[in-house]
Scaffold this motif. Structure first.
Motif, PDB file in Angstrom:
ATOM      1  N   PHE A   1       0.841  -1.182  -0.508  1.00  0.00           N
ATOM      2  CA  PHE A   1      -0.038  -0.449  -0.010  1.00  0.00           C
ATOM      3  C   PHE A   1       0.715   1.632   0.284  1.00  0.00           C
ATOM      4  N   LYS A   2       0.371   2.277  -1.204  1.00  0.00           N
ATOM      5  CA  LYS A   2       1.486   3.132  -1.145  1.00  0.00           C
ATOM      6  C   LYS A   2       0.866   4.785  -0.088  1.00  0.00           C
ATOM      7  N   SER A   3       1.175   4.882   0.755  1.00  0.00           N
ATOM      8  CA  SER A   3       0.776   5.984   1.317  1.00  0.00           C
ATOM      9  C   SER A   3       0.928   6.893   0.927  1.00  0.00           C
ATOM     10  N   LEU A   4       0.729   7.854   0.379  1.00  0.00           N
ATOM     11  CA  LEU A   4       0.348   8.805  -0.415  1.00  0.00           C
ATOM     12  C   LEU A   4       0.863  10.158   1.079  1.00  0.00           C
ATOM     13  N   THR A   5       0.192   9.950   1.827  1.00  0.00           N
ATOM     14  CA  THR A   5       0.227  10.973   2.761  1.00  0.00           C
ATOM     15  C   THR A   5      -0.024  10.776   4.469  1.00  0.00           C
ATOM     16  N   ASN A   6      -0.254  11.275   5.396  1.00  0.00           N
ATOM     17  CA  ASN A   6       0.155  11.512   6.929  1.00  0.00           C
ATOM     18  C   ASN A   6      -0.608  10.212   7.310  1.00  0.00           C
ATOM     19  N   ASP A   7      -1.897  11.093   6.529  1.00  0.00           N
ATOM     20  CA  ASP A   7      -3.284  10.013   6.597  1.00  0.00           C
ATOM     21  C   ASP A   7      -3.044   8.477   6.086  1.00  0.00           C
ATOM     22  N   ASP A   8      -3.100   7.975   5.144  1.00  0.00           N
ATOM     23  CA  ASP A   8      -2.826   7.291   4.332  1.00  0.00           C
ATOM     24  C   ASP A   8      -1.971   6.188   5.335  1.00  0.00           C
ATOM     25  N   LEU A   9      -0.683   6.812   6.218  1.00  0.00           N
ATOM     26  CA  LEU A   9      -0.112   5.840   7.098  1.00  0.00           C
ATOM     27  C   LEU A   9      -0.730   5.714   8.511  1.00  0.00           C
ATOM     28  N   GLU A  10      -1.130   6.765   8.670  1.00  0.00           N
ATOM     29  CA  GLU A  10      -1.847   6.485  10.176  1.00  0.00           C
ATOM     30  C   GLU A  10      -2.670   5.340  10.009  1.00  0.00           C
ATOM     31  N   TRP A  11      -3.678   5.600   8.713  1.00  0.00           N
ATOM     32  CA  TRP A  11      -4.742   4.655   9.212  1.00  0.00           C
ATOM     33  C   TRP A  11      -3.993   2.969   8.758  1.00  0.00           C
ATOM     34  N   ALA A  12      -3.087   3.072   7.832  1.00  0.00           N
ATOM     35  CA  ALA A  12      -2.290   1.592   7.557  1.00  0.00           C
ATOM     36  C   ALA A  12      -1.836   1.038   9.519  1.00  0.00           C
ATOM     37  N   LEU A  13      -1.638   2.301   9.988  1.00  0.00           N
ATOM     38  CA  LEU A  13      -1.152   1.933  10.776  1.00  0.00           C
ATOM     39  C   LEU A  13      -2.125   0.766  12.293  1.00  0.00           C
ATOM     40  N   THR A  14      -3.315   1.897  11.750  1.00  0.00           N
ATOM     41  CA  THR A  14      -3.452   1.912  12.362  1.00  0.00           C
ATOM     42  C   THR A  14      -4.615  -0.087  12.175  1.00  0.00           C
ATOM     43  N   ILE A  15      -4.719  -0.086  11.192  1.00  0.00           N
ATOM     44  CA  ILE A  15      -5.040  -1.487  11.073  1.00  0.00           C
ATOM     45  C   ILE A  15      -4.157  -2.619  11.649  1.00  0.00           C
ATOM     46  N   CYS A  16      -2.428  -2.070  11.893  1.00  0.00           N
ATOM     47  CA  CYS A  16      -1.464  -2.963  12.008  1.00  0.00           C
ATOM     48  C   CYS A  16      -1.553  -3.263  13.421  1.00  0.00           C
ATOM     49  N   ALA A  17      -2.422  -2.674  14.675  1.00  0.00           N
ATOM     50  CA  ALA A  17      -2.686  -2.499  15.506  1.00  0.00           C
ATOM     51  C   ALA A  17      -3.774  -2.844  16.567  1.00  0.00           C
ATOM     52  N   GLN A  18      -5.085  -2.813  14.977  1.00  0.00           N
ATOM     53  CA  GLN A  18      -6.007  -3.217  15.104  1.00  0.00           C
ATOM     54  C   GLN A  18      -5.779  -5.380  15.179  1.00  0.00           C
ATOM     55  N   LEU A  19      -5.086  -5.700  14.116  1.00  0.00           N
ATOM     56  CA  LEU A  19      -4.981  -6.823  13.877  1.00  0.00           C
ATOM     57  C   LEU A  19      -3.511  -7.647  14.641  1.00  0.00           C
ATOM     58  N   ASN A  20      -2.965  -6.594  16.004  1.00  0.00           N
ATOM     59  CA  ASN A  20      -1.524  -6.602  16.098  1.00  0.00           C
ATOM     60  C   ASN A  20      -0.401  -7.613  15.426  1.00  0.00           C
ATOM     61  N   LEU A  21      -0.513  -6.634  14.613  1.00  0.00           N
ATOM     62  CA  LEU A  21       0.619  -7.148  12.872  1.00  0.00           C
ATOM     63  C   LEU A  21       1.560  -6.413  13.251  1.00  0.00           C
ATOM     64  N   LEU A  22       2.483  -6.278  14.351  1.00  0.00           N
ATOM     65  CA  LEU A  22       3.885  -5.724  15.137  1.00  0.00           C
ATOM     66  C   LEU A  22       4.414  -5.449  13.219  1.00  0.00           C
ATOM     67  N   SER A  23       4.779  -6.455  12.904  1.00  0.00           N
ATOM     68  CA  SER A  23       5.906  -6.808  12.439  1.00  0.00           C
ATOM     69  C   SER A  23       5.879  -6.240  11.239  1.00  0.00           C
ATOM     70  N   THR A  24       4.040  -6.327  10.745  1.00  0.00           N
ATOM     71  CA  THR A  24       4.088  -5.437   8.964  1.00  0.00           C
ATOM     72  C   THR A  24       4.000  -4.071   9.801  1.00  0.00           C
ATOM     73  N   ALA A  25       3.887  -3.186  11.041  1.00  0.00           N
ATOM     74  CA  ALA A  25       3.656  -1.966  11.281  1.00  0.00           C
ATOM     75  C   ALA A  25       5.349  -1.534  11.339  1.00  0.00           C
ATOM     76  N   ARG A  26       6.488  -2.506  10.873  1.00  0.00           N
ATOM     77  CA  ARG A  26       8.013  -1.713  11.156  1.00  0.00           C
ATOM     78  C   ARG A  26       7.727  -1.793   9.540  1.00  0.00           C
ATOM     79  N   GLU A  27       7.459  -2.707   9.358  1.00  0.00           N
ATOM     80  CA  GLU A  27       7.831  -2.359   7.823  1.00  0.00           C
ATOM     81  C   GLU A  27       7.120  -1.621   6.940  1.00  0.00           C
ATOM     82  N   LEU A  28       5.753  -0.622   7.349  1.00  0.00           N
ATOM     83  CA  LEU A  28       5.121   0.294   6.909  1.00  0.00           C
ATOM     84  C   LEU A  28       6.466   1.669   6.854  1.00  0.00           C
ATOM     85  N   TYR A  29       6.740   1.088   8.377  1.00  0.00           N
ATOM     86  CA  TYR A  29       7.977   2.510   9.043  1.00  0.00           C
ATOM     87  C   TYR A  29       8.863   2.620   8.077  1.00  0.00           C
TER      88      TYR A  29
END
Length: 762
Positions: free
Chosen positions: A504-532
């Protein structure tokens, strides 16, 4: 996991970005969509359905649907902002919100499949309450279906004039609209009093009659329309049989029949009564008084047999006979209705309008009468003929072959069909397609059973993941617990999301925040690190140094022993700090041209901008170098204090050795200045640095040091800083050493001279 990463991940805290006026204090992920010129979508991008396992095979197995990410398709949809794309995305979003709204209202399939409580003397009130609740739920579902029909109509209107939309596609969508109207009018009407009008709207939309040619011939080209041979038995009968009663009244009113008042008053009176009867239909029926209107219609029909037309014109007698046929249609006589219709669905609508209203149980009988009077045409459906496809689908709808209906809709427009399947499921219209075992009322069986709507909505979700603007819809559907009920499906969907999010291409901070929210909801820690990490690379590529540092430091977990906890993030931090910031400053002998970084190292930033401790720590060598340059021309500090800052850097254990030569160059102007005062220990440290550099540096480090030195001495044409060591030497007519070997020799000789002077003075 480090406390810092856990805090940032759990809270999804993003940087507080100041207003545009203070852009020097912060940075943000660049909005790629604003950098691209407007891209026009190829409509096929939104209809590239992948191949999936057959529905029945999926229902009978435990194999999950396979998500197929199409990187090429996804990349093509990023940044698209043409009108068609915007309207299509808006349409799909509107459908998704309807399903989300139903889920938030706790309208679930399991609740609808619960058995009614047994009726006993003490449970009657409870049973009535259950039925009332179910009626309320069905009303909400029916309302949602109506909104789908409305949304498709709006979408059609918005794209009607689009250059990228061809006529064949518009025809397909119009056909889909007629199919939806047929479904709605037959199965998604909470108030039966409204059903005949909805049926009429469906048929009139699909098969428009009277034709424009007939209307023109009768109403425009004939001075006295009521005398036209086709006015009563064709034009008016078509309007009446289709429920177009206001148009029928208007047609009679403008037919010039007033001429009959003097010539044939009996016929004039009949026509006037007909106008009154037609005008009273809607007001009486909508308030539940259809029986009152029907009685008046029957009395009117029967009274026509007693009317005697005293006229020498035989046409007047024919008119009376034709008006009798119209009255027979209005009283629901099926033979007369069929004689004035061409298709079974026209007969069906007329029976619904005039036979008996307000009784939903009779509509099946109306349909059976209609197909017996005018049997549906038997033909091999031509898949290129939308009219044939629609007619075949209409019959499947009335025959309750709902799965065939869904598949037909899916061939036309998959997204719409997917959402309709869910509403059909909630309305219990798909129950007969499941085996006896799967229809068990056992709660465990229900919780683990696969459904038709899950199949279609999951496919739709996967397709949405291949379209950038629809990714939130895809993720939302996969996370909806009312769609994927089984634990197996939920686990599979979680894995799909985990695998997709890094694309997923985060074009804005809102995009990234949304994607990280999904990671938090599903406890996808490694995915969150990869997104960062991915966002850090993007920010770095776009020139946002501080934001890149912030992303990289948040994707690093120093306590993780897993493979995804590797130190790529912190390596990037070190690379930025040393190879970009520190190196740029050192080779150019000035602070870097980044106001935010410079403000951070000088503590000149707003308190609202939170600086990660690791970033502060990693920037500390540059902070010392920045401080050295800042005080180099100052008279407030002695040479010893100024060079104590260099000593701190040179003695730093983690200083890359390639920087030692250029740091030592800072001494050259002062070693050649008789007024500069040095302490003996400081000079000894310099000698130790030179010795250790040549004795401990690897061949690669020596090569890097030489490369940086050569770059620095060969790029002095734009130097404006008077304190620059290269400028100072040139002003004093002192030759700049041409390589590291000469530099070492020059510094050693100068230090020996200084040591001798210090020794003699002490």
């Amino acid at each position: 996991m480090s406390d810092n990463f856990e805090r940032n991940f759990d809270d999804i805290e993003m940087l507080e970005i100041p207003d545009d006026e203070s852009t020097s204090e912060t940075e943000a992920i660049s909005d790629s969509s604003s950098n691209n010129s407007t891209k026009v979508a190829d409509r096929s991008l939104y209809s590239q359905e992948k191949s999936y396992v057959d529905l029945q095979e999926w229902l009978d197995s435990t194999i999950p649907l396979e998500f197929k990410f199409d990187k090429k398709q996804y990349d093509q949809t990023v940044g698209i902002s043409d009108s068609y794309s915007q309207n299509y995305v808006k349409y799909v979003n509107s459908l998704y919100k309807l399903i989300e709204g139903i889920s938030k209202s706790d309208i679930t399939r399991i609740e609808l499949e619960k058995e009614d409580a047994p009726i006993g003397f003490t449970e009657i009130d409870d049973v009535n309450s259950t039925r009332i609740d179910r009626d309320s739920v069905y009303k909400d579902i029916d309302s949602a279906f109506g909104s789908i029909v409305e949304s498709l109509g709006v979408f059609l209107a918005e794209i009607a004039d689009e250059e990228t939309v061809d006529e064949s596609y518009l025809l397909q969508l119009h056909s889909l609209l007629y199919i939806l109207q047929c479904l709605q009018s037959n199965y998604f009407v909470s108030d039966v009093k409204l059903k005949p009008e909805l049926l009429a709207k469906w048929v009139n939309g699909f098969y428009h009659k009277p034709t424009n040619e007939l209307t023109e011939a009768v109403m425009i080209n004939t001075p006295t329309p009521y005398t036209h041979p086709q006015f009563w038995n064709t034009y008016l009968s078509q309007l009446v049989s289709r429920g177009l009663l206001s148009q029928a009244v208007e047609a009679i009113t403008h037919s010039q029949y007033e001429q009959l008042e003097a010539e044939v008053p009996e016929l004039y009176s009949v026509i006037s009564d007909l106008v009154l009867l037609l005008g009273n239909y809607e007001p009486l029926c909508l308030k539940g008084s259809f029986s009152e209107w029907k009685l008046a219609a029957c009395e009117f029909r029967d009274s026509l047999a007693k009317v005697s037309v005293e006229s020498e014109n035989p046409q007047h007698t024919i008119m009376l006979s034709q008006i009798y046929d119209v009255a027979s249609i209005m009283t629901g006589l099926s033979k007369t209705i069929a004689a004035h219709c061409e298709t079974w669905y026209e007969v069906y609508v007329a029976l619904a309008l005039y036979k008996i209203r307000d009784d939903n149980e009779l509509y099946k009988e109306f349909y059976n009468i209609a197909i017996s009077e005018i049997p549906p045409a038997s033909f091999e459906v031509d898949t290129s003929d939308m009219s044939q496809i629609c007619e075949d689908c209409f019959k499947n709808i009335l025959d309750e072959n709902f799965l065939k209906v869904i598949k037909t809709m899916h061939d036309i427009e998959p997204a719409t069909a997917s959402y309709v399947s869910k509403l059909l499921e909630l309305r219990s219209y798909l129950t007969n397609y499941y085996s006896v075992a799967s229809n068990s009322k056992d709660i465990d069986a229900l919780l683990n059973k696969r459904t038709i709507s899950e199949y279609f909505l999951t496919r739709h979700a996967f397709e949405c993941l291949n379209i950038h603007s629809l990714v939130p819809v895809g993720i939302g559907l996969l996370l909806n617990g009312d769609i994927a009920i089984s634990e197996q499906s939920k686990t599979h969907n979680r894995n799909v999301i985990k695998d997709f999010l890094p694309h997923f291409k985060s074009l804005t901070n809102d995009d990234l925040e949304w994607a990280l929210t999904i990671c938090a909801q599903l406890n996808l820690l490694s995915t969150a690190r990869e997104l960062y990490y991915i966002s850090g690379l993007k920010s770095l590529n776009d020139g946002y140094i501080f934001e890149a540092l912030n992303m990289f430091v948040n994707c690093y977990d120093p306590t993780s022993i897993e493979e995804d906890g590797k130190s790529d993030g912190i390596k990037q931090v070190h690379r930025i700090v040393w190879d970009m910031i520190f190196q740029d400053s050192l080779v150019n002998n000035r602070p870097v041209e980044d106001d935010l970084i410079n403000n951070i190292v000088t503590n000149n930033v707003d308190k609202s901008l939170k600086i990660h401790p690791v970033i502060r720590q990693c920037l500390s060598p540059y902070a010392v170098l920045h401080d050295f340059f800042a005080h180099l021309e100052s008279d407030d500090l002695s040479s010893a204090k100024k060079f104590s800052k260099l000593i701190h850097i040179l003695k730093f254990n983690y200083l890359p050795k390639k920087f030692c030569p250029l740091l030592l160059c800072q001494y050259l102007p002062f070693l050649n200045d008789t007024n500069s005062v040095f302490q003996l220990p400081d000079l000894i440290v310099v000698i130790d640095v030179i010795d250790s550099f040549y004795s401990q540096a690897t061949a690669e480090e020596l090569k890097e040091g030489e490369s940086l030195y050569q770059y620095s001495i060969n790029h002095i044409e734009d130097v404006t800083e008077p304190y620059d060591w290269r400028v100072t030497l040139q002003k004093k007519n002192i030759d700049i050493p041409t390589n590291l070997k000469e530099l070492s020799k020059t510094i050693r000789n100068a230090i020996v001279a200084k040591i001798g002077k210090v020794y003699m003075e002490t």
